[in-house]
Design an enzyme around this catalytic site. Structure first.
Site, mmCIF file in Angstrom:
data_model
loop_
_atom_site.group_PDB
_atom_site.id
_atom_site.type_symbol
_atom_site.label_atom_id
_atom_site.label_comp_id
_atom_site.label_asym_id
_atom_site.label_seq_id
_atom_site.Cartn_x
_atom_site.Cartn_y
_atom_site.Cartn_z
ATOM 1 N N SER A 141 0.860 -1.183 0.000
ATOM 2 C CA SER A 141 0.000 0.000 0.000
ATOM 3 C C SER A 141 0.891 1.226 0.000
ATOM 4 O O SER A 141 2.079 1.152 0.340
ATOM 5 C CB SER A 141 -0.889 0.001 1.254
ATOM 6 O OG SER A 141 -1.524 1.254 1.444
ATOM 7 N N TYR A 154 -2.361 -1.284 10.556
ATOM 8 C CA TYR A 154 -2.431 -1.477 9.110
ATOM 9 C C TYR A 154 -1.144 -0.987 8.451
ATOM 10 O O TYR A 154 -0.559 -1.688 7.615
ATOM 11 C CB TYR A 154 -3.638 -0.735 8.548
ATOM 12 C CG TYR A 154 -3.776 -0.803 7.042
ATOM 13 C CD1 TYR A 154 -4.222 -1.961 6.423
ATOM 14 C CD2 TYR A 154 -3.467 0.297 6.251
ATOM 15 C CE1 TYR A 154 -4.355 -2.028 5.045
ATOM 16 C CE2 TYR A 154 -3.595 0.244 4.874
ATOM 17 C CZ TYR A 154 -4.041 -0.923 4.275
ATOM 18 O OH TYR A 154 -4.157 -0.981 2.910
#
Length: 253
Positions: A141, A154
């Site tokens: 990401s 995350y």
């Protein structure tokens, strides 16, 4: 066709970036193993791929489970006899402060986002070594490259995904196995829509997501799939250990 006669296994393939990649890889000649949680979405995707002239089968799996990772690789080998492309794409989010995140939520996120990738690559690499090479792509990401507020666990998992790809790339650079990481920005996926819908004003949230991107809009799953296709194709034959942002300029800020 860029992936003619290649065998590609994609986790988290039933929606979003995984679905777009499965369809695109199949159109480019790959035979695809669609891996996702048990349910109708995976079978429907296989039907869609076959209707478009491609070849695929659905292998249900929970990538947080070591045994499911072993089973999906075994199923691929039983059906196709080899595995040329592993795309570790399955992942979840946890938009909470660390003090608000429960033990169960932390364990579940790390089991899927990190341990799932470790398990999948651990079972895939011996296969690729025996057959003479292959390509591994790991979905990280933009938050594996730059942090964001309110999602520390995350972010940690995605930073680890980037380092996993880089470390594996070095370990197998001389063995004809390339390993790269795909780092999507804010992409128009069902997961993002669910986040927006959970906000007090979903329409305003969606507008905020779009306008916060330097390019002025959200990315699409197909745009990420196109980048994934390039990374696993021979067009990127000298590319390994790269964490490629597909983020509309977000990490350039």
């Amino acid at each position: 066709m860029q992936l003619q006669n290649k065998i590609a296994l994609i986790t988290g393939a039933a929606s979003g970036i995984g679905e777009a990649s499965a369809r695109l890889f199949a159109k480019q000649g790959a035979r695809v193993v669609v891996v996702d949680l048990p349910g109708p979405a995976g079978e429907k995707l296989v039907e869609a791929i076959e209707a478009e002239g491609g070849t695929a089968f659905f292998q249900p799996a929970d990538v947080s489970r070591r045994a499911d990772n072993e089973a999906m690789i075994a199923a691929c080998l039983e059906r196709y006899g080899r595995l040329d492309i592993l795309f570790c794409n399955a992942g979840i989010n946890l938009p909470k402060l660390i003090t608000e995140s429960s033990d169960e939520e932390i364990d579940r996120l790390l089991d899927i986002n990190l341990k799932g990738q470790i398990y999948a690559t651990r079972y895939t690499i011996p296969v690729m070594l025996e057959q003479g090479g292959g390509n591994i792509l790991i979905t990280a990401s933009k938050t594996g490259l730059v942090a964001q507020r309110d999602s520390p666990v995350y972010c940690a998992s995605k930073g680890a995904a980037v380092m996993l790809a880089k470390a594996l790339a070095l370990d197998y650079a001389t063995r004809n196995i390339r390993v790269n990481a795909l780092c999507p920005g804010v992409i128009e996926t069902p997961m993002l829509r669910a986040f927006a819908d959970a906000r007090p004003n979903p329409a305003a949230a969606w507008k905020e997501y779009s306008e916060s991107q330097p390019i002025g809009r959200l990315g699409t799953p197909l745009e990420c799939a196109e980048a994934a296709l390039w990374l696993v194709s021979e067009a990127a034959s000298f590319i390994t250990g790269v964490a490629l942002p597909v983020d509309g300029g977000f990490t350039a800020m």
